[in-house]
Design a protein around this motif. Structure first.
Motif, PDB file in Angstrom:
ATOM      1  N   PRO A  14      -7.313   2.791   3.798  1.00  0.00           N
ATOM      2  CA  PRO A  14      -6.137   3.181   4.586  1.00  0.00           C
ATOM      3  C   PRO A  14      -5.391   1.984   5.143  1.00  0.00           C
ATOM      4  N   ALA A  15      -6.164   0.939   5.487  1.00  0.00           N
ATOM      5  CA  ALA A  15      -5.503  -0.249   6.025  1.00  0.00           C
ATOM      6  C   ALA A  15      -4.615  -0.885   4.969  1.00  0.00           C
ATOM      7  N   MET A  16      -5.120  -0.898   3.735  1.00  0.00           N
ATOM      8  CA  MET A  16      -4.299  -1.457   2.648  1.00  0.00           C
ATOM      9  C   MET A  16      -3.028  -0.641   2.461  1.00  0.00           C
ATOM     10  N   VAL A  17      -3.208   0.675   2.543  1.00  0.00           N
ATOM     11  CA  VAL A  17      -2.031   1.534   2.399  1.00  0.00           C
ATOM     12  C   VAL A  17      -1.029   1.229   3.499  1.00  0.00           C
ATOM     13  N   TYR A  18      -1.556   1.121   4.709  1.00  0.00           N
ATOM     14  CA  TYR A  18      -0.664   0.877   5.838  1.00  0.00           C
ATOM     15  C   TYR A  18       0.044  -0.460   5.699  1.00  0.00           C
ATOM     16  N   ALA A  19      -0.720  -1.464   5.216  1.00  0.00           N
ATOM     17  CA  ALA A  19      -0.120  -2.794   5.075  1.00  0.00           C
ATOM     18  C   ALA A  19       0.996  -2.770   4.051  1.00  0.00           C
ATOM     19  N   SER A  20       0.807  -1.986   2.996  1.00  0.00           N
ATOM     20  CA  SER A  20       1.812  -2.010   1.945  1.00  0.00           C
ATOM     21  C   SER A  20       2.999  -1.118   2.264  1.00  0.00           C
ATOM     22  N   TYR A  21       2.858  -0.304   3.295  1.00  0.00           N
ATOM     23  CA  TYR A  21       3.939   0.623   3.640  1.00  0.00           C
ATOM     24  C   TYR A  21       5.175  -0.169   4.048  1.00  0.00           C
TER      25      TYR A  21
END
Lengths: 497, 456, 461
Positions: free
Chosen positions: A205-212
């Motif tokens: 989820p952190a990766m997703v958030y970072a790429s958002y």
């Protein structure tokens, strides 16, 4: 066996439901509050024997059920009637009858999940450890035996007295239950592992958030290609099929594209070197079949306005006059193409008229191929030929009086299309009354419509226009008439009332 | 298990409650029917008192559906071997035993059926040509069809003789064309014959089941009960078909071009609902008069309340299915039923039906505490009976005065008095019969279980 | 003194629910013995291996379908809904019996349900899994099947809630989840029983985990029973609604034969009809295989046959109403449809349907027939064949010949269609056999609850 930690309470076994029931009543009456019965199935009436209060579960379910109902309603309303609306067979975007089934299902879903989960939560389950499980006989609580457990934390609890109470009321045996000696806190190893696992699980989820909201030059990972990216021509696209790497290719010399045609000037435009051609282009062969084709095409495209006889009184003209008579429209009548004046127009000029239109007539280049347009013109010449056979010869014309000649000319130059004398719909002014009257012009001045004005208007209709007249409507096809002809025309007009 | 005779407490005989109730019934019947007839006939209406006959049909349907509902209640309890209902079953048996009286109330319906001046079932007069002479269905169909074809070719402004516009004539002719194929079924004689058949079946069934139940009161063994149980399944099948076709005949054919396969189930739902409500009312009335006090208790009312709730929901489900499917497919041959009920005079009534017949009683009857509070439950039972009347009125009355100008809603005192009158007829009939035997089936093998069951 | 035969008396005074000399402990032993046995009976292996093989076939068929496309099926124009939808309705219908037994019979206080409810609830869940698979795979692009749910997607589009196909999604998902919850809730006390008897550490752990620490506390039982009642009360309208919504797939259209207002209750009755038949098909062998004859008795079989009769009659009633209205309505298309069903190109399917659904169950009027296990087993299979054909007739004949004769086109299934249907039975039976082996097949606590020993004998009773 080392000494166990603390006393949890006492547990007593009973042989059947009746014994359990009676004992429970006694325990209730003795004032105990922290205690419980254990049985392999719910014993009828035991709730009352224990003095238990009715659960509030149904109310919770009701509230969540109503929430579900509203949620179902709002979901469908917002998605279909507000956020992205589209018409489905004319049904209203918020169709309550069509929405009822989903509303019902969502209500049931919310209610059922609430009933299920709140029951476990209220029961404080799952609770895999319980001191009672340490008692060996207690395993029969889920098989065929019945138990009462009194908790040590109860105010009325006293080891001796409570044991005695149970023994007096039918207990087969009473045992003490102790909490386990092991610490109840989670072992450090498990805590550590859990922490590690939780951290690992937070990474995606952190990766997703970072790429958002971030950008990248790489194209998106496209797992299932479907037919989303197909090789196809894109203007200014790149390809390695050709040496120069371009998708856009030049036209091969000596070829034409599919919708391209040779532009034979006269065939396609009716003009050659800027001049209207006066004969049919060489690409068409004027045979009888060609003229028949022209007739057929004329009747399809032209007859509605110009009439099948070409005299300008087609169905549309009749209808337009009807409407004009009711005051609902103005109407410039179609030209009488058999009129002599039209006969003097060049073939190329006629071709231009059909292709691009003339004044209020629309152009038919899109509907009629060039060859067909020439065919129509051939047919027009036939009509004109027929008409001219009835025309007067110049000697006969000379023999007529001025006004009689003027009458013939009035028809020849198709003045009679717009200027009527017989009271029928006339878009142009009724000339008999008009002559000699005062006219207010566009420019603001007022003049008298005398013969000079008339002459000027015939030669150049746009020179002095009346206020409120239909601009560009007046034309003199095949004109302008000669000076003598104008004199004749004026004579004719004067004789009309 | 051996035969056992129970020792029952409390007063379980009607005694002097019967004449009291008979009196109430008689007063309601005479006042209600009398006032209704007076209002209907002394108005000097030109339409052959069609309005009266429509109102009579509504009131009659009300009486019939309660009676049929009680018949179903009785038979189904036997079929599934239910023991909770035994305490109240005699009450539903008394109601169904009233069937001959209901049949008598059906006889006046022959007047609007056979009269040429009254237009309740419009197909009854469609078989006649303009001069009133009877024509065969094929002729009617052909002439109508020809008229339609002719009318479609003529220009719009042409007016026929008699002052009707061509559009009206066309609609009328089309109407006959679409109905004429039904004439072999929808004709006066066959209709009356079917009605007779239904009542013969219903009277036979109710008499049989009632007789056997009373027999069991004094029988030395369980034979009467066993006989009845063996026949109950077939009876239910018979019931299903007769109530459906009676519903089609009496109610659905009022709009002769409309049809719905679920209509029989719809009427059944309302019938059972009103029967349960009526049983609650009877039980409460008798208990208030000190009868059956020891044999009907909260558990029975709880169960009756559950059925009241369940069938409110079931009625709603059937009504919604019918409505939604017709709304969704949007076929004009079906939608005109609902369009009529959404016109100005009727739309409020339709919304009231949805809100007051489904939504409010659903919420009101949800709680088990309501179902166990017998006074509140009585209120709801009376309320549901009123709703049943509203439903039947909504089905029937929009067919009165169907015209291009809209469908009138002529609700008034006449409708109320007639239904009150029919209710009085039912009370009278039930009360009259109640004195002759016990108020509950004292010999029933399952009575013991009925007295001691408990709800969860 | 009773002058009638004792068999007839069973109508009024039925035999005991738990036969034989049984007490609570022996009931526990009977049920737990099945899953505690070191090896299941040989017949279990036979059925399980066959089922797994068929499951493999199903997997292969689905793989083939996804990689090649929906064209591997026989669906054509106009019969765009072929076997997949027939199978869907078939399986969903079968599932309804479980909920009826669990929920509706519970509300009706029919204690005999306790012998079969665990069994049939499991059957429901597996049947709904089989059912849900078909709409999922028939859409073509299965990887975007998540678009049927109101989840934000890249097109910013939402599902069309006005479509009955979408009501289906919600109905079947709700039905599956609620049935699962209901089944699991019922399992918990029995899992506790198994846990408390477990000898191996693994068994203790796994059964203990899912038993949630249940200890038979009456305070827990109180809330448990309330929740059970509420779930039963919710599941009842749910089961009505699910098959009604499935029927809406057809009834909301304008096709003759599909668009008829009686379709919802007719489908529900038909679903219960086929579901009970499947319960019988499963329970008659299972009670023998696993030694549960004293818990699933002839009385249970008898009652289930009666339910089949009742629902079969309802289905017959619906057929009659449709016929009558097909004539009464005067709608030429409607009339043709029914004539076509009986005498058109699919006449054979129609007559199979009528004989299996209407004729064969008539034998259950006789009590002797209801208690003849072999006969009941055979008839139950016929009923399911009949119900499959009913859906087939409804779907295919109305599509195959609708309004415009120029659009008429015959439909035949392909080998992929046939193997997929067979494979779905493989999925069902695999799951069911696993259930039989690892979970208590009978609701132990509920059965104990209806034994006479379960009621306290107090003075005033």
């Amino acid at each position: 066996m080392t000494a166990d930690k603390e006393l949890y309470g006492v547990v007593a076994e009973f042989k059947d439901v009746t014994a359990l029931y009676r004992a429970a009543e006694k325990v209730r009456d003795a004032g105990y509050k922290k205690w419980d019965c254990h049985s392999p199935f719910p014993v009828h009436g035991l709730d009352d024997a224990m003095g238990m209060r009715f659960t509030r579960l149904p109310w919770v379910v009701l509230i969540m059920g109503i929430t579900g109902l509203l949620a179902g309603m709002y979901l469908q309303y917002w998605t279909n009637a507000v956020d992205y609306t589209y018409d489905i067979s004319g049904k209203p975007v918020w169709s309550l009858p069509a929405n009822i089934p989903v509303i019902f299902e969502v209500t049931v879903l919310f209610s059922a999940f609430t009933a299920f989960f709140s029951m476990w939560i209220a029961n404080r389950l799952p609770r895999w450890y319980h001191p009672l499980f340490r008692n060996e006989r207690f395993s029969r609580a889920t098989d065929d035996s019945f138990f009462i457990a009194l908790h040590a934390k109860d105010k009325k609890f006293d080891l001796a007295a409570s044991t005695a109470l149970l023994n007096e009321n039918g207990a087969l045996q009473v045992e003490e239950v102790f909490e386990a000696n092991e610490p109840s806190a989670m072992p450090a190893k498990i805590k550590g592992n859990l922490l590690v696992v939780t951290c690992l699980m937070l990474i995606p989820p952190a990766m997703v958030y970072a790429s958002y909201g971030s950008t990248t030059t790489e194209p998106r990972v496209h797992l299932i290609p479907d037919m989303d990216k197909q090789d196809r021509f894109r203007a200014q696209g790149e390809t390695d099929l050709f040496e120069d790497g371009r998708m856009t290719r030049d036209q091969v010399a000596g070829t034409i594209s599919q919708d391209q045609r040779f532009i034979h000037a006269s065939l396609e435009t009716g003009k050659e070197n800027g001049e209207y051609v006066t004969s049919f282009p060489q690409q068409v062969d004027v045979t009888e079949a060609f003229i028949d084709r022209g007739q057929e095409r004329f009747e399809i495209y032209c007859g509605v306005c110009h009439g099948e006889d070409g005299k300008g009184t087609g169905l549309i003209h009749h209808r337009a006059v009807e409407l004009a008579n009711l005051g609902h429209a103005t109407w410039v009548p179609p030209t009488n193409i058999t009129a002599g004046a039209i006969g003097t127009q060049a073939d190329g000029y006629l071709f231009e008229t059909i292709s691009d239109g003339r004044r209020t007539m629309p152009g038919y280049a899109a509907q009629i191929t060039a060859e067909d347009r020439w065919a129509i013109i051939a047919y027009l010449r036939v009509l004109q030929e027929v008409e001219s056979m009835n025309a007067l010869s110049p000697e006969e014309m000379a023999a007529l009086g001025a006004s009689a000649r003027g009458s013939v000319l009035f028809e020849k130059y198709t003045c009679n299309a717009c200027h009527k004398f017989d009271g029928t719909y006339s878009i142009g002014p009724v000339l008999s009354n008009f002559l000699g009257s005062e006219v207010k012009l566009d420019s603001g001045e007022t003049i008298v419509a005398d013969e000079a004005y008339f002459t000027e208007s015939i030669i150049d209709p746009a020179a002095k226009t009346r206020e409120g007249a239909l601009k560009g409507a007046m034309a003199v096809p095949g004109g302008p008439p000669t000076a003598e002809e104008i004199v004749d025309l004026l004579e004719y007009i004067k004789t009309q009332k | 298990m051996s035969f056992e005779k129970l020792n029952l407490k409390g007063n379980n005989q009607a005694g002097d409650v019967a004449p009291k109730a008979m009196q109430i019934g008689l007063i309601l019947a005479t006042l209600g029917l009398g006032l209704g007839v007076a209002l209907g006939f002394m108005n000097g209406e030109e339409d052959g008192h069609t309005h009266f006959w429509f109102a009579y049909l509504v009131a009659f349907a009300f009486l019939l559906t309660i009676t049929l509902g009680c018949m179903f209640f009785t038979v189904i309890q036997h079929m599934v071997n239910a023991h909770w209902s035994v305490s109240v079953r005699r009450l539903s048996e008394l109601t169904m035993a009233n069937m001959p009286l209901v049949a008598i109330c059906a006889i006046p319906l022959l007047v609007p059926l056979f009269s040429d001046d009254v237009s309740v079932w419009k197909w009854a007069t469609m078989e006649h040509d303009a001069n009133g002479a009877v024509i065969s269905p094929e002729e009617a169909g052909h002439s109508a069809g020809a008229e339609v074809a002719e009318a479609n070719h003529a220009p719009a402004e042409q007016h026929a003789e008699g002052g009707h516009s061509k559009a009206e004539e066309l609609a009328h002719a089309e109407h006959i064309e679409f109905t004429s194929h039904k004439f072999p079924f929808l004709n006066r004689n066959f209709f009356a014959g079917r009605l007779l058949l239904y009542f013969l079946i219903w009277m036979g069934v109710s008499r049989y089941f009632f007789k056997k139940s009373v027999e069991q009161d004094t029988a030395p063994n369980y034979d009467p009960t066993l006989a009845v149980k063996r026949k109950s399944a077939v009876t239910i099948i018979l019931f299903a078909f007769t109530i459906s076709f009676a519903a089609f005949d009496l109610l659905m054919s009022l709009d002769e071009t409309w049809f719905s396969t679920i209509f029989g189930v719809y009427i059944f739902a309302g019938a059972f609902l009103s029967a349960v409500a009526w049983i609650i009312i009877m039980s409460k009335y008798l208990q208030k008069n000190d009868r059956l006090t020891e044999v009907i208790h909260e558990e029975h009312y709880h169960d009756l309340g559950k059925w009241l709730f369940a069938f409110t929901f079931f009625w709603g489900y059937i009504a919604f299915s019918q409505f939604m499917l017709i709304w969704y497919a949007n076929l004009p041959e079906e939608t005109h039923f609902y369009e009529a009920r959404l016109t100005e005079g009727w739309s409020t009534w339709t919304w009231c039906l949805l809100v007051f017949h489904l939504i409010i009683p659903f919420g009101g009857l949800l709680s088990r505490h309501v179902k166990r509070n017998t006074n509140v439950l009585l209120g709801w039972a009376i309320y549901m009976l009123v709703m049943q009347f509203i439903d039947l009125y909504w089905i029937v009355m929009p067919n009165y005065h169907r015209s291009e100008i809209g469908f009138e809603n002529p609700f008034g005192l006449m409708e109320i008095s007639l239904v009150v009158g029919m209710f009085g007829v039912m009370v009278f009939g039930v009360a009259r019969r109640s004195a002759k035997q016990a108020l509950l089936p004292i010999g029933d093998p399952l009575l013991a279980k009925s007295l001691r069951f408990r709800n969860i | 003194m009773a002058s009638s035969t004792s068999v007839d008396q069973l109508d009024i005074f039925p035999e005991e629910l738990v036969q034989g000399e049984n007490d609570f402990h022996s009931v526990t032993e009977m049920v737990c013995g099945v899953l505690e046995a070191p090896k299941p009976p040989k017949s279990w292996y036979v059925i399980f291996t066959t089922a797994v093989a068929l499951l493999g076939v199903l997997g292969a068929m689905i793989l083939y379908l996804i990689t090649t496309g929906v064209g591997v099926w026989g669906n054509n124009q106009p019969v765009a809904w072929g076997w997949p939808i027939v199978n869907f309705v078939f399986w969903v219908g079968i599932g309804h019996a479980g909920t009826l037994i669990s929920a509706v019979l519970f509300l009706f206080r029919q204690d005999w349900r306790t012998g079969i409810n665990r069994f049939s609830e499991a059957m429901t869940i597996f049947a709904v899994i089989c059912a849900g698979m078909f709409p999922a795979i028939h859409v073509g692009r299965i990887w975007v099947i998540w678009w049927v749910f109101p989840i934000p997607n890249q097109m910013s589009m939402w599902p069309n809630f006005r479509s009955p196909l979408l009501w289906d999604v919600f109905a079947v998902s709700t039905y599956f989840s609620v049935s699962l919850l209901f089944w699991y809730m019922g399992l918990v006390p029995d899992l506790a029983t198994v846990r408390d008897r477990a000898k191996t550490k693994a068994k203790k752990f796994w059964y203990g985990l899912f038993a949630m620490g249940w200890n038979g506390s009456n305070r827990h039982w109180h809330r448990y029973e309330r929740a059970y009642l509420i779930l039963a009360a919710l599941a009842t309208p749910l089961v009505l609604s699910v098959h009604s919504v499935v029927s809406f797939d057809f009834a909301t259209s304008q096709l003759p034969g599909w668009h008829t207002t009686i379709l919802p209750p007719y489908f529900v009755a038909g679903a219960i009809f086929s579901g009970f038949a499947m319960v019988l098909t499963l329970s008659i062998p299972a009670r023998k295989m696993f030694g549960l004859e004293e818990l699933i008795t002839l009385r249970h079989i008898d009652n289930m046959c009666k339910v089949i009769m009742a629902t079969g009659m309802m289905v017959g009633y619906a057929y009659s109403m449709e016929f009558f209205m097909a004539w009464y309505s005067g709608n030429a298309y409607e009339g043709f449809t029914f004539v076509n069903r009986a005498f058109g190109p699919y006449w054979w399917g129609y007559w199979i349907m009528v004989s299996c659904n209407v004729l064969t169950p008539q034998i259950f009027w006789w009590k002797k027939a209801r208690r003849n296990l072999a006969l009941v087993f055979i008839i139950s299979i016929f009923v399911n064949i009949g119900m499959w054909f009913e859906r087939f007739v409804i779907v295919v004949t109305s599509l195959n010949r609708d309004f415009l004769p120029s659009s008429w086109h015959y439909f035949s299934p392909t080998w992929v269609d046939v193997l997929t249907l067979l494979g779905s039975f493989g999925l069902f039976f695999t799951l069911f056999m696993l259930f039989c082996r690892y979970l208590p097949q009978v609701a132990i606590s509920e059965v104990k609850n209806v034994m006479p020993q379960a009621h306290p004998h107090l003075d005033d009773h």
